[in-house]
Design an enzyme around this catalytic site. Structure first.
Site, PDB file in Angstrom:
ATOM      1  N   THR A  44       0.773  -1.318   0.044  1.00  0.00           N
ATOM      2  CA  THR A  44       0.051   0.056   0.032  1.00  0.00           C
ATOM      3  C   THR A  44       0.700   1.311  -0.070  1.00  0.00           C
ATOM      4  O   THR A  44       0.573   2.346  -0.800  1.00  0.00           O
ATOM      5  CB  THR A  44      -0.859   0.122   1.259  1.00  0.00           C
ATOM      6  OG1 THR A  44      -1.751  -1.142   1.288  1.00  0.00           O
ATOM      7  CG2 THR A  44      -1.704   1.329   1.365  1.00  0.00           C
ATOM      8  N   THR A 124       1.612  -4.311   4.305  1.00  0.00           N
ATOM      9  CA  THR A 124       1.573  -4.602   5.620  1.00  0.00           C
ATOM     10  C   THR A 124       1.141  -6.111   5.940  1.00  0.00           C
ATOM     11  O   THR A 124       1.198  -6.534   7.216  1.00  0.00           O
ATOM     12  CB  THR A 124       0.624  -3.644   6.150  1.00  0.00           C
ATOM     13  OG1 THR A 124      -0.716  -3.720   5.477  1.00  0.00           O
ATOM     14  CG2 THR A 124       1.224  -2.156   5.985  1.00  0.00           C
ATOM     15  N   GLU A 317      -1.956 -29.415  27.391  1.00  0.00           N
ATOM     16  CA  GLU A 317      -3.160 -29.976  26.981  1.00  0.00           C
ATOM     17  C   GLU A 317      -3.065 -31.295  26.205  1.00  0.00           C
ATOM     18  O   GLU A 317      -3.964 -32.397  25.911  1.00  0.00           O
ATOM     19  CB  GLU A 317      -3.580 -29.127  25.683  1.00  0.00           C
ATOM     20  CG  GLU A 317      -4.418 -27.727  26.437  1.00  0.00           C
ATOM     21  CD  GLU A 317      -5.633 -27.820  26.914  1.00  0.00           C
ATOM     22  OE1 GLU A 317      -6.274 -29.307  26.732  1.00  0.00           O
ATOM     23  OE2 GLU A 317      -6.084 -27.192  27.317  1.00  0.00           O
TER      24      GLU A 317
HETATM   25  N1  GLU Z   1      -2.417  -6.390   0.653  1.00  0.00           N
HETATM   26  C1  GLU Z   1      -1.263  -5.504   0.315  1.00  0.00           C
HETATM   27  C2  GLU Z   1      -0.099  -5.727   0.746  1.00  0.00           C
HETATM   28  O1  GLU Z   1       0.143  -6.347   2.082  1.00  0.00           O
HETATM   29  C3  GLU Z   1      -1.843  -4.152   0.946  1.00  0.00           C
HETATM   30  C4  GLU Z   1      -1.874  -4.012   2.168  1.00  0.00           C
HETATM   31  C5  GLU Z   1      -1.064  -3.025   2.797  1.00  0.00           C
HETATM   32  O2  GLU Z   1       0.093  -2.801   2.244  1.00  0.00           O
HETATM   33  O3  GLU Z   1      -1.324  -2.255   3.796  1.00  0.00           O
HETATM   34  O4  GLU Z   1       0.834  -5.531   0.261  1.00  0.00           O
END
Ligand code: GLU
Length: 360
Positions: A44, A124, A317
């Protein structure tokens, strides 16, 4: 004046000049800024939307590294930065291939005396996995900082530019040396071992089990705690000696669990299954026999939890000693997968594997 006194005066002048040049940059050469390489992988932070109100519906991995750097001119006053576009992908598409390629590149760059630190821009979604892998495998104590954003650059209140600036500040700061791979998001500095993305859309999504280890505010880096588990130079793993990783898969447990995923994985021949159990890694009666069958086929079983935190108590467990299972400490299942894959490059002895799991 005697000739010898002229020479004394000129010597004194020379000494004064040298002292002045050492305290005033104007008298000396330009002060060297840290040399930081920004490796861009997509995500992103390199995303763009149709409108500035698009904070969650947008296209990720579009904007190139030069534009990312140009959008934050403040970076240049902190460090001498060089951009490198290694991939342009969403981080959900990271499999072992880009992961290893990135790690090898980081390792090579850090061997150069012309590189003081590395910033990696990354999606992310799997940032916690990539950072943990680098934390365990890069044999250098120079700073490696991973950064992303939750909103694309075009969005109102985009978080990427400040996150990137902060990441360069952290990578340039001498106090970041030897702290392992770091994740810088939302003014916080997290240890790669502990950080997790905890929310699908919120800006403050990155949390560490025990809190961030530091902060970066107004370009001031402050550390409050130190990572205590082995990383980088103290770690057993060395990316320069790793060309591939054994297959390890995670199986999520839920009510009315089916045996199908276990049978499918066992047939596909992974080396290990990360069992993502309830609570303290508990196993339903009706899956108990399935796990034993899979283990008997030579597939390692590592018990973890779907709760999101806490370590697994060995022989709690289930009878891990008798079943020859292993338990993870407090890492999440995605990190357990990476650690297991790395450990399997060293040993297949379950007692040894368990010791490493507790140590790392
Ligand atoms: N799904 C994408 C990625 O992980 C966008 C999410 C992001 O970067 O916040 O690259």
């Amino acid at each position: 004046m005697q000739p010898y006194s002229i020479s004394i005066v000129s010597r004194m002048l020379l000494v004064l000049l040298l002292v002045a040049s050492s305290i005033s940059p104007a008298w000396s050469q330009t002060v060297q800024k840290p040399k930081i390489v920004i490796i861009a992988t997509g995500g992103t932070i390199a995303g763009t939307g149709n409108s500035s109100a698009n904070t969650s519906a947008y296209q990720s991995a579009v904007v190139g590294v030069d534009k990312l750097i140009a959008a934050v001119p403040e970076i240049r006053s902190v460090a001498d930065v060089k951009g490198e576009q290694i991939f342009q992908i969403g981080s959900e598409s990271f499999n072992n291939e880009p992961l290893l390629k990135l790690a090898h590149r980081v390792s090579d760059l850090l061997k150069s005396k012309d590189v003081d630190g590395i910033v990696i821009t990354h999606g992310t979604d799997t940032l916690e996995e990539t950072s943990y892998f680098l934390n365990l495998t890069i044999k250098s104590d120079k700073p490696v900082v991973l950064v992303g954003s939750m909103r694309p650059g075009i969005a109102l209140s985009a978080d990427g530019p400040l996150n990137l600036c902060n990441a360069v500040v952290v990578a340039s700061d001498k106090s970041s040396v030897g702290k392992g791979a770091l994740v810088v998001m939302n003014d916080e500095i997290h240890s790669a071992r502990d950080v997790t993305k905890t929310n699908s859309v919120k800006i403050d999504t990155f949390k560490s089990l025990y809190g961030p280890i530091g902060t970066v505010v107004e370009s001031q880096v402050r550390y409050d705690r130190l990572p205590s588990r082995p990383h980088n130079l103290q770690s057993k793993f060395d990316i320069d000696k790793i060309q591939s990783l054994p297959e390890v898969n995670v199986v999520y447990t839920h009510g009315n669990m089916s045996r199908v995923p276990y049978d499918a994985f066992a047939a596909a021949g992974p080396k290990a299954i990360i069992y993502m159990g309830f609570g303290n890694g508990s196993v339903p009666d009706y899956i108990d026999g399935v796990l034993k069958e899979v283990r008997a086929k030579g597939v390692f079983i590592v018990r973890t939890t779907r709760t999101g935190s806490g370590s697994i108590v060995r022989n709690g467990e289930t009878d891990d000693d008798k079943n020859d299972y292993m338990v993870i400490d407090d890492q999440n299942p995605a990190k357990a997968r990476l650690l297991m894959a790395l450990v399997l490059t060293k040993t297949s002895d379950t007692k040894e594997l368990q010791k490493i799991f507790w140590k790392y």
